[in-house]
Write a protein that holds these residues in place. Structure first.
Motif, PDB file in Angstrom:
ATOM      1  N   GLY A 293       0.700  -1.294   0.269  1.00 59.54           N
ATOM      2  CA  GLY A 293      -0.161   0.250  -0.117  1.00 59.54           C
ATOM      3  C   GLY A 293       1.086   1.351  -0.047  1.00 59.54           C
ATOM      4  O   GLY A 293       2.072   1.163   0.115  1.00 59.54           O
ATOM      5  N   GLY A 294       0.043   2.324  -0.460  1.00 59.33           N
ATOM      6  CA  GLY A 294       1.019   3.656  -0.166  1.00 59.33           C
ATOM      7  C   GLY A 294       0.142   5.200  -0.741  1.00 59.33           C
ATOM      8  O   GLY A 294      -1.675   4.921  -0.944  1.00 59.33           O
ATOM      9  N   THR A 295       1.026   5.450  -1.086  1.00 60.69           N
ATOM     10  CA  THR A 295       0.396   6.596  -1.732  1.00 60.69           C
ATOM     11  C   THR A 295       0.240   6.835  -3.232  1.00 60.69           C
ATOM     12  O   THR A 295       1.750   7.113  -3.907  1.00 60.69           O
ATOM     13  CB  THR A 295       0.165   8.095  -0.923  1.00 60.69           C
ATOM     14  N   LEU A 296      -0.175   7.118  -3.963  1.00 60.88           N
ATOM     15  CA  LEU A 296       0.061   7.301  -5.639  1.00 60.88           C
ATOM     16  C   LEU A 296      -0.999   8.505  -6.079  1.00 60.88           C
ATOM     17  O   LEU A 296      -1.720   8.900  -5.472  1.00 60.88           O
ATOM     18  CB  LEU A 296      -0.478   6.667  -6.095  1.00 60.88           C
ATOM     19  N   THR A 297       0.134   9.892  -6.245  1.00 60.41           N
ATOM     20  CA  THR A 297      -0.282  10.710  -6.760  1.00 60.41           C
ATOM     21  C   THR A 297       0.196  11.422  -7.715  1.00 60.41           C
ATOM     22  O   THR A 297       0.839  10.908  -8.274  1.00 60.41           O
ATOM     23  CB  THR A 297       1.261  11.721  -6.194  1.00 60.41           C
ATOM     24  N   SER A 324       2.733  14.093 -13.891  1.00 66.33           N
ATOM     25  CA  SER A 324       3.623  13.516 -13.088  1.00 66.33           C
ATOM     26  C   SER A 324       2.691  12.431 -12.217  1.00 66.33           C
ATOM     27  O   SER A 324       2.266  12.377 -11.924  1.00 66.33           O
ATOM     28  CB  SER A 324       3.968  14.835 -12.199  1.00 66.33           C
ATOM     29  N   ILE A 325       3.676  10.996 -12.342  1.00 68.89           N
ATOM     30  CA  ILE A 325       2.840  10.675 -11.505  1.00 68.89           C
ATOM     31  C   ILE A 325       3.690   9.568 -10.477  1.00 68.89           C
ATOM     32  O   ILE A 325       4.905   9.204 -10.927  1.00 68.89           O
ATOM     33  CB  ILE A 325       2.653   8.829 -12.754  1.00 68.89           C
ATOM     34  N   GLN A 326       3.960   9.637  -8.885  1.00 69.77           N
ATOM     35  CA  GLN A 326       5.173   9.554  -7.732  1.00 69.77           C
ATOM     36  C   GLN A 326       4.109   8.477  -7.464  1.00 69.77           C
ATOM     37  O   GLN A 326       2.622   8.854  -6.786  1.00 69.77           O
ATOM     38  CB  GLN A 326       4.884  10.790  -7.548  1.00 69.77           C
TER      39      GLN A 326
END
Length: 537
Positions: A293-297, A324-326
């Motif tokens: 899991g995590g954060t997709l910006t 931008s995809i982080q």
């Protein structure tokens, strides 16, 4: 003085009996180039050697005879065309010989030579003048059998093709499964919200967008198969991002998605389906990198590049739209970052094909073909940041991207009799239902024969035939031709899952009234039908 080309085998150039009988036991310096040793080199060389005088065979060594299966010395005096499968191939090779030798001094051509038993083999031919100062002496040609090399290349290419097909199939199946999951989710939510019309309308709207995305994927594949026939239009990248996120989101409960769309974003000129695939691929890769899991910006912004010296590759100055995809995933070390855009490179196991999408090499190619560029920043155990920059359109150059579908009450309707022809029962049933909902009298046929029977039975009743192209018994093209002969006044609409091709264009030139590619919305269906029927005959 030029010799006449009438030598017999007994008088052959290299079989004359004036070679020295003895040579020193050790050949050094100029002694090695005695006539006997030159003769031995030519006769015992492991490659075929021919001397051509004009287009005739003056002499050939035993290796050449062994390759072609002819009896030794039997080719002397015959045309070199004897050794080629066709006259056309011989002319092609000989023309290259003369052209390249005159330009560079030598020539290399890959071709095929015929054996006496009628079979042929792959070969590499090298040619030069026997005497560069006197072209009348003829051509020296060497022949190498490259059948095994060619077979190895074919096997290698086939392996690469199968790997590419596997990557493509895995990516497409993954994308379609995501789309189907999203559609299934919206169908389930319609049941949950059965008493909330506004929610149902929203779910239907989202499902329509997902169906359009699926149609665009198949359109992309058809374009790929047809040599890159894609549709370029002004696009709102924020809308493209929304579609990609809609496809991605189901099943990603452990990932927080932060969307930061820039207001007043410039439009870009591109193929919607391709750019959706680019973003979906990057989003899927980012989500898979966050195993826990995590954060997709995902963020968009307008970008102006004036100084290109900061880039280590060619970048044209100007206005761009940057996406931008982080992610906060596992990240990549420098060695992997240098390889990620290479064809077929993947950090995943070969068994995990479903997550490979169309590959970052394809992503790179699509972005480059759109005049943009892509960069990556990553750190092990911290995450990755991909930036895609696409040339932006000035506000005055951008057009409205798409029109919202009309509500049912605003859709054009009618009362004429329409015959729909399709071999797929599901498509036929839906088509009949749509026609009846729009007020038309619907007839149906499952193949061309049934269609012609109905046209014959109701010659003055049927106003329009909606005709599928790919059908058993009688295909759409033959059915179209026969309808035109039976009743040239009937209007015909081609409806097919294939994209516009030369056959459809020819049918449109021959009297077909329009083409509608599946899948299509009810709104578009109603407008095309009405446009055809209202058109003067």
């Amino acid at each position: 003085m030029t010799q006449e080309y009438n030598r017999t085998s007994s008088d052959s150039l290299l079989m004359q009996q004036d070679w020295p009988d003895q040579e020193p036991p050790c050949f050094t310096g100029s002694d090695f180039f005695s006539r006997k040793n030159i003769k031995n080199v030519l006769i015992y060389a492991p490659v075929g050697i021919c001397i051509l005088y004009h287009t005739g065979i003056y002499w050939a060594n035993p290796a050449c005879y062994a390759m072609t299966g002819h009896e030794y010395l039997s080719l002397e005096g015959k045309s070199a065309q004897t050794l080629f499968p066709t006259k056309k191939e011989f002319k092609r090779v000989y023309k290259i010989f003369i052209t390249d030798i005159d330009r560079t001094g030598s020539a290399i051509v890959d071709s095929r030579l015929s054996r006496l038993d009628g079979t042929a083999f792959d070969c590499r031919l090298r040619a030069c003048w026997l005497d560069p100062g006197d072209h009348s002496q003829g051509l020296l040609v060497t022949v190498s059998d490259i059948t095994e090399i060619k077979s190895g290349q074919i096997r290698k290419n086939q392996t690469r093709k199968m790997e590419a097909i596997g990557v493509l199939a895995g990516g497409i199946s993954h994308d379609f499964n995501n789309l189907l999951m999203a559609i299934q989710g919206h169908l389930s939510l319609i049941g949950v919200n059965a008493d909330r019309p506004e929610k149902i309308r929203e779910h239907i709207r989202q499902m329509n967008r997902l169906i359009e995305a699926a149609a665009q994927i198949t359109g992309n594949l058809l374009g790929f198969a047809g040599g890159g026939k894609y549709q370029v239009e002004p696009l709102d990248i924020n809308q493209v991002v929304d579609i990609a996120l809609t496809v991605l989101q189901p099943g990603k409960e452990n990932i927080a998605i932060e969307k930061k769309p820039a207001p007043n974003l410039y439009k870009v000129s591109g193929d919607r389906s391709q750019l959706e695939q680019v973003l979906l691929n990057l989003l899927v890769n980012a989500s898979q990198a966050m195993v826990d899991g995590g954060t997709l910006t995902i963020e968009t912004r307008n970008l102006t590049i004036k100084d290109t010296n900061f880039f280590h590759f060619d970048v044209a100055p100007g206005t761009y739209v940057e996406i931008s995809i982080q992610d906060t995933g596992i990240g990549m070390d420098e060695a992997i970052q240098r390889k990620i855009f290479d064809p077929f490179f993947s950090t995943k196991s070969p068994k995990d094909m479903k997550g490979r999408g169309l590959g970052l090499s394809t992503v790179f190619g699509i972005v480059k073909n759109h005049g943009g560029f892509i960069t990556v920043e990553s750190k092990k155990d911290v995450g990755s940041l991909f930036r895609v920059a696409l040339p932006g359109l000035a506000p005055g150059d951008a057009q409205r991207i798409e029109e919202e579908s009309d509500a049912f009450d605003l859709m054009p309707k009618g009362g004429e009799t329409v015959l729909i022809v399709d071999d797929e029962n599901e498509v036929l049933e839906v088509g009949v239902s749509l026609l009846e909902a729009l007020g038309y009298q619907a007839l149906q046929a499952r193949n061309g024969t049934e269609c012609l029977d109905l046209v014959t039975k109701h010659p003055d009743k049927i106003a329009l035939v909606i005709l599928d192209l790919i059908m058993p018994i009688m295909d759409g093209k033959e059915t179209f031709d026969r309808i035109r002969k039976l009743n040239p006044d009937i209007k015909i609409l081609i409806s097919s899952g294939v994209s516009m091709d030369e056959e459809i264009k020819m049918m449109l030139r021959d009297g077909c009234h329009d083409f509608l590619q599946k899948p299509f919305s009810m709104d578009k269906f109603s407008k095309v039908i009405r446009r055809i029927l209202d058109r003067s005959a």
